[in-house]
Scaffold this motif. Sequence first.
Motif, PDB file in Angstrom:
ATOM      1  N   PHE A  26      46.421  36.806  36.159  1.00 26.33           N
ATOM      2  CA  PHE A  26      45.246  36.122  36.711  1.00 26.33           C
ATOM      3  C   PHE A  26      44.335  37.106  37.422  1.00 26.33           C
ATOM      4  O   PHE A  26      44.775  38.179  37.857  1.00 26.33           O
ATOM      5  N   CYS A  27      43.064  36.715  37.508  1.00 24.77           N
ATOM      6  CA  CYS A  27      42.120  37.512  38.287  1.00 24.77           C
ATOM      7  C   CYS A  27      41.976  36.832  39.649  1.00 24.77           C
ATOM      8  O   CYS A  27      41.512  35.682  39.719  1.00 24.77           O
ATOM      9  N   PRO A  28      42.354  37.488  40.715  1.00 22.21           N
ATOM     10  CA  PRO A  28      42.252  36.874  42.044  1.00 22.21           C
ATOM     11  C   PRO A  28      40.829  36.444  42.354  1.00 22.21           C
ATOM     12  O   PRO A  28      40.609  35.367  42.915  1.00 22.21           O
ATOM     13  N   ASP A  29      39.836  37.253  41.960  1.00 27.16           N
ATOM     14  CA  ASP A  29      38.442  36.915  42.246  1.00 27.16           C
ATOM     15  C   ASP A  29      38.004  35.669  41.490  1.00 27.16           C
ATOM     16  O   ASP A  29      37.293  34.812  42.024  1.00 27.16           O
ATOM     17  N   CYS A  30      38.403  35.590  40.222  1.00 24.16           N
ATOM     18  CA  CYS A  30      38.030  34.417  39.418  1.00 24.16           C
ATOM     19  C   CYS A  30      38.619  33.154  40.057  1.00 24.16           C
ATOM     20  O   CYS A  30      37.951  32.118  40.147  1.00 24.16           O
ATOM     21  N   LEU A  31      39.882  33.234  40.501  1.00 23.24           N
ATOM     22  CA  LEU A  31      40.514  32.069  41.132  1.00 23.24           C
ATOM     23  C   LEU A  31      39.743  31.678  42.386  1.00 23.24           C
ATOM     24  O   LEU A  31      39.499  30.496  42.645  1.00 23.24           O
ATOM     25  N   ALA A  49      42.555  43.004  32.185  1.00 29.37           N
ATOM     26  CA  ALA A  49      41.480  43.285  33.144  1.00 29.37           C
ATOM     27  C   ALA A  49      40.472  42.149  33.151  1.00 29.37           C
ATOM     28  O   ALA A  49      40.333  41.419  32.172  1.00 29.37           O
ATOM     29  N   CYS A  50      39.771  41.979  34.288  1.00 24.64           N
ATOM     30  CA  CYS A  50      38.682  41.018  34.356  1.00 24.64           C
ATOM     31  C   CYS A  50      37.385  41.808  34.202  1.00 24.64           C
ATOM     32  O   CYS A  50      37.077  42.688  35.015  1.00 24.64           O
ATOM     33  N   THR A  51      36.636  41.478  33.133  1.00 29.92           N
ATOM     34  CA  THR A  51      35.414  42.232  32.860  1.00 29.92           C
ATOM     35  C   THR A  51      34.265  41.762  33.758  1.00 29.92           C
ATOM     36  O   THR A  51      33.207  42.374  33.763  1.00 29.92           O
ATOM     37  N   ILE A  52      34.488  40.662  34.509  1.00 30.68           N
ATOM     38  CA  ILE A  52      33.442  40.201  35.439  1.00 30.68           C
ATOM     39  C   ILE A  52      33.615  40.882  36.794  1.00 30.68           C
ATOM     40  O   ILE A  52      32.663  41.392  37.380  1.00 30.68           O
ATOM     41  N   HIS A  53      34.870  40.913  37.242  1.00 30.31           N
ATOM     42  CA  HIS A  53      35.115  41.443  38.586  1.00 30.31           C
ATOM     43  C   HIS A  53      35.600  42.892  38.616  1.00 30.31           C
ATOM     44  O   HIS A  53      35.926  43.415  39.673  1.00 30.31           O
ATOM     45  N   HIS A  54      35.674  43.491  37.399  1.00 29.94           N
ATOM     46  CA  HIS A  54      35.977  44.929  37.292  1.00 29.94           C
ATOM     47  C   HIS A  54      37.240  45.320  38.040  1.00 29.94           C
ATOM     48  O   HIS A  54      37.256  46.228  38.859  1.00 29.94           O
TER      49      HIS A  54
HETATM   50 ZN   LIG Z   1      37.660  37.801  37.603  1.00 28.13          ZN
END
Ligand SMILES: [Zn+2]
Length: 785
Positions: A121-126, A144-149
């Motif tokens: 999971f992406c902590p930022d997305c959550l 990897a999360c391509t939004i939150h790098h």
């Molecule tokens: Zn993210």
Amino acid sequence: MITVPRTLPVRLQPVPGEALDSWLEAVACRLDTPLGDVMAEFGLPVRPNTRGACLLDIPWEWTILLRSAEVDAIAKASGLTPGRITGMTLAHYDQRAVVIDSVKRQVARGQLWGRGRASRFCPDCLAVTGGRWQLSWRLSWSFACTIHHRLLADRCPGCHRVQRERPHSRHAIPKPGRCACRQPGTNRNDPVSRCHHELAAAKTLQLPADHRAFKTQALLLDMFESGIASFGVFAGDPMPSAVALADIKAVAGRILAPAVRSGLQAVAPGDLAAAHLGTLTPPDGTARPAEARPGYMAPPDALTTAIAVTTAVDILDQPTITQAGEALRWVTDATRDAAGHSTPTNIESWGRNISTRLRAVYLAALDPSLRVTDQIRYRTAALVPCFPSTSASSDARRSRKIPSALWPEWSLLLCPVKSAYSRIMRPALAGSLLLFGSRIDLPDAAKLLGSATDDSNISRILQILRAGAHWPGILHALTRLAEHLDAHPVPIDYARRRGIDYDHLLPAAHWKQICRRTGAPLGREHRHQVVRNLLFQRISGMPEHLAPAAYVIKDTPRRTYLSEFTASLTPALAAALDDAARAFLHDQGIRGEPVAWHPPTSLMDGLDLPGPDPAAVDIELMHELVMAAQSNISTIAEQLGTSVEVLRHLLQRHPPPPPPLTSHQFRARGQAIAAAQAVLSREELTRLYCDERRSLGEIAEGFGLNRITLTRLANEYAIPLRRYRTARTVIDRTWFYEQYVHHHRSLADLAQEKAMSPANMRRWAKILGVPLRSRGESRPESAID
Ligand SMILES: [Zn+2]
Ligand SMILES: [Zn+2]
């Protein structure tokens, strides 16, 4: 067993890319009801915790694959379209990023790094979405999360357990964004005793926005959506994404092998490599246990996946197979077998279902360490190298397209000027053409081409060429040539040409005829032999030493004479010899084939080759230099900036016009008559000679002709010549001596008195033994003994 659903009182839209379980939990949370109630409303039954539950077709995990009735039920209750619902299950990625067993409704773990359960999971997305989970996070390919790098998180920062290894409890009201793992030692169905740690607080590696890891992740996600791999080495021949993933998995697996891993520092992005090194050797010094088959299953964490996949995609994302091979070379160099070799067949140990593209990349990577014959067999210089696949019959088919000695138009460019004789090079190069993409062994290749060479010569010549600086160019040229021959028809069946009996090629009578017709000097026996040999080479495609015994050329003097002869060819003689060759082929029952042919030399364009290019020679200048005949052939070659071999070849193909003849040669060769014919017709000569009864001398003078030529012309016209019955004048020696020596009269004077020509009187002086005065001598004393 689906209960009829009713429409839920709450309509909650899934967020883009959301997984089914996340959405169900969000709905339950919104309704403030246990998850099980919502699932029941949607008609998703409870899997009984009893024996035989596996027979009921109630999956353990609903986010993998739904039956159509289940999709319809959820659609009816939620108001979502069936497509939207299916798009929230891993079935969306079936055959593109995962392989799903549709009977068991499970992810096949042995394929494509399939991950049966759990999710990163992406902590930022959550944090941003209020705890909504992306479906793609369930793929082991997501790192990897391509939004939150940042890299994805693997575990809960509180209890350090992997998320979603088990479905959410049906008895608990979900708390999106918080860890749903049970506290250790509590009951499975206890709705209260959960970890509930804030997942958004998980720490992961942050990387710059333009990091290769994000480009790789984006590339993979795009590929999963389209189902097609068209990046890098797949661009020329797009493949299903599953094929590319099997290749990425194979390369990543090799990269993670202990012997290779150490090399990662040099090629992987530095930040990933440093972080990865940290996980391998934690500060407490307890090294992580090595995996038995690294890369066989999906790497356990996002960081390892990131470094292995980013590095593997970097290799396969090169624009050409050759460049990809160079990028892969550090891996193949590090994975040698027990004997210290990297062999082409080692690729089999890289995994199942490896595509032809990765095999090609692998062969390109091995190129510098391969034997020269293997470079040819595996076509490492081709756009797409490949494993040998030809059969005995295809070898034989190709041999019909290849002469025993490589076409001179090709060998001149391919052979270094000063390394070996072309008579050895050309058959060896022809033999090597049979090796492309073939398992044929060298002796058989030599035999198929008429045994003009043998295995040791082929291998020796190839080694000599490889040792030179031009080998890459030569290998490319031979590769293009082999590919051209396979793809195009060749107008000559060289196998048939090899089988012809050449014993009766250009018999002596025919040669004489050609000489008479073209004005070529007949020469002695060895000239005839050399002409026959030249013609034999041209028709048969075989080298000089395989000619019939009557005109075989094996010794140096003959060879020298052969090459000198080529410089004396004239256009007329060359054309006549071509006619003779055509007639010979016709007599052998071969029609519709040209005498000689060669594949287009434009295939060699742009290659760095050792031999001088015949096309660069100024033919007119060559003719001028040869006709001036003031220097020998090697000097002329030097003046033209080319090699002797090229010069000889060009003189055969473009013979210079013949040099002007001396008047004697001109007469001797009967061409004077032809010239006389042009100015004096039969009718005209008949009129002048027979009707007007003019003398031959008179007529010859009038037309500027030689009297002898005119006599021959009259014979040619079948005009009978007049015979004069002249009394033969006899000169008396005493008279002659008296008049010539004592009275000092001239020969002309005496000839006039005796009505004969001065030449005739001179002859009488010789007969009578009277020494003649030299021109300008006034007194005859010196002439008198
Ligand atoms: Zn993210
Ligand atoms: Zn936890």
